[in-house]
Design a protein around this motif. Structure first.
Motif: not given
Length: 203
Positions: A11-21
């Motif tokens: 998982f990659e933590k992004l802004e605005k509570g998003k995650r890149r899987i």
């Protein structure tokens, strides 16, 4: 029901509570953290093919369609322009294609309509060649552009050239060779045909 399983790599933590899987098959997607928790996704675990498809079709796919509709509500766009906007938002390729097909099915996206509308509103300000190049840069097919120009473009280009010469206060009798050449090249860059330009400049 498929028994195939796919591993969640990271998982990659992004802004605005998003995650890149990131998945083991090389695909990746962006979801909200609340969706990650709701699906009980964790790095290193395996998920069923059904869950995998749910992520891409039901969650991200629906979001891509809503985004496409929103973009078209803001302004009319060509297929290429819409695709570029969705790509900029990092939607997966297959979700983009599904969204494109969805809006085309309901005629929210129509390159032929766009070409006709653009030509209709620009024909008094732009030459045929300018309109053609502009529409080509927006990714519209040549045959669609040709049909739109043929059906919509009823403006006499000689009148357009004459109007530009009047605004520039050009006079063939009073201009020297340098001014004549500069004006001639300017009109050629605007997309007007050489014969039409010379005829009006020598009037």
């Amino acid at each position: 029901m498929s028994t195939e399983q796919i591993q969640v790599i990271s998982f990659e933590k992004l802004e605005k509570g998003k995650r890149r899987i990131h998945f083991e098959n090389g695909e990746s997607c962006i979801v909200y953290y609340s969706e990650v928790r709701g699906l009980h996704l964790k790095a290193g675990t395996y998920i069923s093919h059904e869950i995998y498809e749910k992520i891409f079709c039901e969650i991200i796919g629906k979001r891509a369609k809503k985004r496409a509709l929103h973009l078209l509500e803001q302004m009319d766009r060509t297929e290429q322009q819409l695709r570029e906007k969705l790509m900029a938002s990092e939607y997966p390729a297959r979700c983009i294609e599904d969204a494109i097909e969805y809006v085309k099915r309901f005629h929210y996206l129509d390159d032929e309509r766009y070409a006709h509308t653009f030509t209709r509103y620009k024909k008094d300000k732009m030459s045929r060649q300018q309109i053609k190049l502009k529409l080509m840069s927006k990714g519209i097919a040549r045959d669609v552009i040709s049909n739109a120009i043929e059906e919509e473009y009823d403006t006499d280009e000689s009148v357009q050239i004459r109007s530009i010469l009047e605004k520039k206060r050009f006079s063939s009798e009073n201009s020297d060779e340098g001014e004549f050449r500069r004006t001639y090249n300017y009109l050629l860059r605007r997309g007007f045909r050489s014969n039409d330009v010379l005829k009006e400049m020598k009037r």
